[in-house]
Enzyme design. Structure first.
Site, mmCIF file in Angstrom:
data_model
loop_
_atom_site.group_PDB
_atom_site.id
_atom_site.type_symbol
_atom_site.label_atom_id
_atom_site.label_comp_id
_atom_site.label_asym_id
_atom_site.label_seq_id
_atom_site.Cartn_x
_atom_site.Cartn_y
_atom_site.Cartn_z
ATOM 1 N N THR A 152 0.581 -1.006 -0.452
ATOM 2 C CA THR A 152 0.377 -0.226 -0.304
ATOM 3 C C THR A 152 0.683 0.829 0.240
ATOM 4 O O THR A 152 1.901 1.432 0.223
ATOM 5 C CB THR A 152 -1.266 -0.268 1.540
ATOM 6 O OG1 THR A 152 -0.287 0.185 2.283
ATOM 7 C CG2 THR A 152 -1.721 -1.377 1.152
ATOM 8 N N HIS A 153 0.394 2.268 -0.430
ATOM 9 C CA HIS A 153 1.496 3.398 -0.795
ATOM 10 C C HIS A 153 2.829 3.176 -1.354
ATOM 11 O O HIS A 153 3.685 3.643 -1.498
ATOM 12 C CB HIS A 153 1.862 3.921 0.838
ATOM 13 C CG HIS A 153 0.192 4.268 0.790
ATOM 14 N ND1 HIS A 153 -0.759 5.202 1.352
ATOM 15 C CD2 HIS A 153 0.206 3.107 2.023
ATOM 16 C CE1 HIS A 153 -1.258 5.218 1.962
ATOM 17 N NE2 HIS A 153 -1.569 4.160 2.719
ATOM 18 N N ASN A 282 13.553 -3.301 -22.816
ATOM 19 C CA ASN A 282 12.200 -2.389 -21.955
ATOM 20 C C ASN A 282 11.130 -2.918 -22.250
ATOM 21 O O ASN A 282 10.712 -3.680 -23.640
ATOM 22 C CB ASN A 282 12.919 -1.082 -23.312
ATOM 23 C CG ASN A 282 13.831 -0.513 -22.488
ATOM 24 O OD1 ASN A 282 14.885 0.185 -21.237
ATOM 25 N ND2 ASN A 282 14.236 0.679 -23.608
ATOM 26 N N GLU A 287 4.409 -0.010 -21.826
ATOM 27 C CA GLU A 287 4.576 1.816 -21.948
ATOM 28 C C GLU A 287 3.398 2.128 -22.848
ATOM 29 O O GLU A 287 3.106 2.991 -22.902
ATOM 30 C CB GLU A 287 6.070 2.187 -22.018
ATOM 31 C CG GLU A 287 7.037 2.007 -20.861
ATOM 32 C CD GLU A 287 8.803 2.111 -20.895
ATOM 33 O OE1 GLU A 287 9.028 2.964 -20.597
ATOM 34 O OE2 GLU A 287 9.289 0.752 -21.474
ATOM 35 N N TYR A 314 -31.030 15.039 -35.853
ATOM 36 C CA TYR A 314 -29.100 14.055 -36.637
ATOM 37 C C TYR A 314 -28.635 15.962 -36.401
ATOM 38 O O TYR A 314 -29.198 16.621 -37.386
ATOM 39 C CB TYR A 314 -29.211 13.529 -37.851
ATOM 40 C CG TYR A 314 -27.766 13.677 -38.946
ATOM 41 C CD1 TYR A 314 -27.042 12.433 -38.384
ATOM 42 C CD2 TYR A 314 -27.724 14.638 -39.482
ATOM 43 C CE1 TYR A 314 -26.024 12.012 -39.122
ATOM 44 C CE2 TYR A 314 -26.115 14.425 -39.592
ATOM 45 C CZ TYR A 314 -25.503 12.969 -39.667
ATOM 46 O OH TYR A 314 -24.595 13.774 -40.331
ATOM 47 N N GLN A 319 -20.447 13.040 -37.676
ATOM 48 C CA GLN A 319 -19.649 12.386 -38.217
ATOM 49 C C GLN A 319 -19.128 12.197 -37.618
ATOM 50 O O GLN A 319 -17.541 11.486 -37.838
ATOM 51 C CB GLN A 319 -19.825 13.697 -39.656
ATOM 52 C CG GLN A 319 -18.811 12.789 -40.539
ATOM 53 C CD GLN A 319 -19.403 12.868 -41.898
ATOM 54 O OE1 GLN A 319 -20.205 13.221 -42.570
ATOM 55 N NE2 GLN A 319 -18.129 13.923 -42.137
HETATM 56 N N1 ARG Z 1 -21.531 10.756 -43.408
HETATM 57 C C1 ARG Z 1 -22.814 11.171 -42.571
HETATM 58 C C2 ARG Z 1 -22.576 10.907 -41.169
HETATM 59 O O1 ARG Z 1 -21.548 9.604 -41.188
HETATM 60 C C3 ARG Z 1 -23.522 10.406 -42.669
HETATM 61 C C4 ARG Z 1 -24.891 11.051 -43.017
HETATM 62 C C5 ARG Z 1 -25.155 12.386 -43.303
HETATM 63 N N2 ARG Z 1 -26.733 13.069 -43.471
HETATM 64 C C6 ARG Z 1 -26.560 14.184 -43.732
HETATM 65 N N3 ARG Z 1 -27.824 14.447 -44.401
HETATM 66 N N4 ARG Z 1 -25.909 15.374 -44.134
HETATM 67 O O2 ARG Z 1 -23.153 11.405 -39.741
#
Ligand code: ARG
Length: 454
Positions: A152-153, A282, A287, A314, A319
């Site tokens: 410990t420690h 090493n 690492e 969305y 993306q």
């Molecule tokens: N390449 C886009 C992504 O990875 C796909 C969806 C794009 N949709 C749009 N309405 N621009 O999210």
């Protein structure tokens, strides 16, 4: 995509910023699989004929073959994998190809592809963790008789078996494995048929799509479905926790490899040399595991931060979800493979481990416990044992070599059986509780893992 609406093309720098094809081409298999299932959905709705369905499916197989053979030419102008596949399909089978995107959006498409990908990735990671667990449990089995100090420690605390120390990592890895399985379950829900954001206008049979894609459940809200990336965070968290554990394990192995500890030796296959210092061997694998933990945790924080300000549903920010996940998938599998080999070939230096038990007064609690068993209140026994340590230090001897008379001058309750009670064997046999390092307990844990890991 820009047909009709736009007067001119995209600026070149915008085009490369906007395109994701350089990395999302990795989703081609999932994209093609989901497109075939979608085409079957369209044929059930009467949008495409049986002949067109056949054309689309064999066209998609051809696209897959081209990608696999390296002859496919990916275009940045077409932005992403979804448009690249669809455009090539339309080159191959013009009319039927142009019908494939009926009632579908890249938004539900990418969510579907990514979930399919992550289900598989999380499953693979869970299996790779299982293989490492097996290697660690097997190493533990061979060194149940090796005793080292528990720390410990990073100060010597009490004797413990090396096997018990190794099995602590098996416990951690078991939680990691279960986290990956859980992450796979989180990805196992089908968003196809959610459209751009408000669902499908042709009453596509979503449950049939789900079934054909092998998902366990359906997403229940289209707005959530196209913008949910919780499942990717779940995978990244499972990976981060695993890397944190491997980083801790690495730290232990790096210490064991030092001349100061010398508990373990690593095989040449997993160590590297120095360009200048000829004597060096090493622990680079450790690492790198420790170093790469930063990048995996970074991917988790990156995605969480990307998601935190998004309005429904969305947004193109999403993306940004992929590169960190792909890199994490590669990193985790790469590290797990090397780590497994490293553990399988690790050797323990028994002379050094037993030497490590001298000095450090590992028996001090045993001395106190000896008095406690004779009715001395623990606080008093703790103080008396501390005095024994001080006396041993003055005389420059270890606790087992301190003369009985010295003990007796500190407390008359000390008798000759003290030395048996504070021996390493006695001290380990004492810890006979579930989760403790008594040899019988450790043996039953080794058996338990053997049974669980097959
Ligand atoms: N390449 C886009 C992504 O990875 C796909 C969806 C794009 N949709 C749009 N309405 N621009 O999210």
């Amino acid at each position: 995509m820009r047909s009709g609406r736009f007067k001119k093309g995209m600026a070149e720098n915008m085009r490369s910023l906007n395109a994701s094809i350089s990395f999302d081409k990795r989703l081609y298999r999932e994209d093609i699989e989901a497109s075939k299932v979608w085409a079957r959905g369209l044929s059930r709705l009467g949008f495409i004929s049986a002949a067109e369905l056949d054309e689309i499916c064999s066209g998609l197989d051809k696209v897959a073959a081209e990608i696999e053979s390296g002859s496919f030419s990916f275009s940045e102008e077409l932005e992403d994998i979804h448009m690249n596949v669809e455009a090539r399909l339309s080159e191959l089978i013009a009319e039927a190809g142009a019908k494939l995107h009926t009632g579908r959006s890249r938004n539900d498409q990418v969510a579907t592809d990514f979930r399919l990908y992550l289900k598989r990735a999380a499953g693979e990671a869970a299996e790779a963790v299982g293989r490492l667990m097996k290697a660690v449990a097997a190493a533990a089995e061979t060194c149940q008789d090796v005793v080292i100090p528990a720390y410990t420690h990073l100060q010597r605390a009490q004797p413990v078996s090396f096997a018990h120390h190794l099995l602590a990592y098996v416990e951690m890895l078991d939680r990691d494995r279960r986290r990956f399985l859980w992450a796979a379950e989180q990805a196992d829900s089908c968003p196809l048929g959610s459209g751009a954001c408000v669902g499908n206008q042709f009453s596509v049979d979503r449950d049939k799509l789900r079934e054909e894609l092998g998902f366990g459940s359906l997403t229940m809200n289209s707005l959530d479905a196209v913008s949910d990336r919780d499942f990717a965070c779940d995978f990244l968290y499972a990976a981060s926790m695993l890397m944190v554990h491997l980083s801790r394990f690495s730290e232990d192995i790096i210490l064991w490899m030092t001349s100061e500890f010398g508990f373990a030796r690593l095989d040449d296959a997993v160590t590297s040399g120095s360009s200048m210092l000829p004597q060096k061997k090493n622990p680079d694998a450790c690492e790198l595991a420790r170093g790469k933990t930063g990048r995996v945790v970074g991917h988790l924080i990156g995605l969480l931060t990307c998601l935190k300000g998004l309005p429904l549903s969305y947004n193109k920010d999403l993306q940004e979800d992929k590169e960190g996940v792909f890199d994490t998938h590669d990193t985790v599998l790469g590290i797990l493979g090397v780590f497994t080999t490293m553990v399988e070939t690790m050797e323990i230096d028994r002379a050094r481990t037993s030497g490590s038990l001298e000095g450090g007064y590992l028996e001090a609690l045993g001395v106190a416990d000896y008095l406690t068993r004779k009715g001395v209140p623990f606080r008093e026994a703790h103080d008396l044992s501390g005095r024994c340590v001080r006396r041993a230090e003055e005389l420059e001897v270890s606790l087992p070599s301190l003369a009985l008379e010295e003990y007796q001058s500190i407390h008359p309750g000390f008798e000759a059986d003290l030395f048996e009670a504070i021996s390493i064997e006695g001290s380990l046999a004492d810890k006979d509780v579930v989760g403790g390092p008594a040899p019988s307990q450790v043996a039953s844990q080794v058996e338990r893992w053997k049974g669980n890991l097959g």
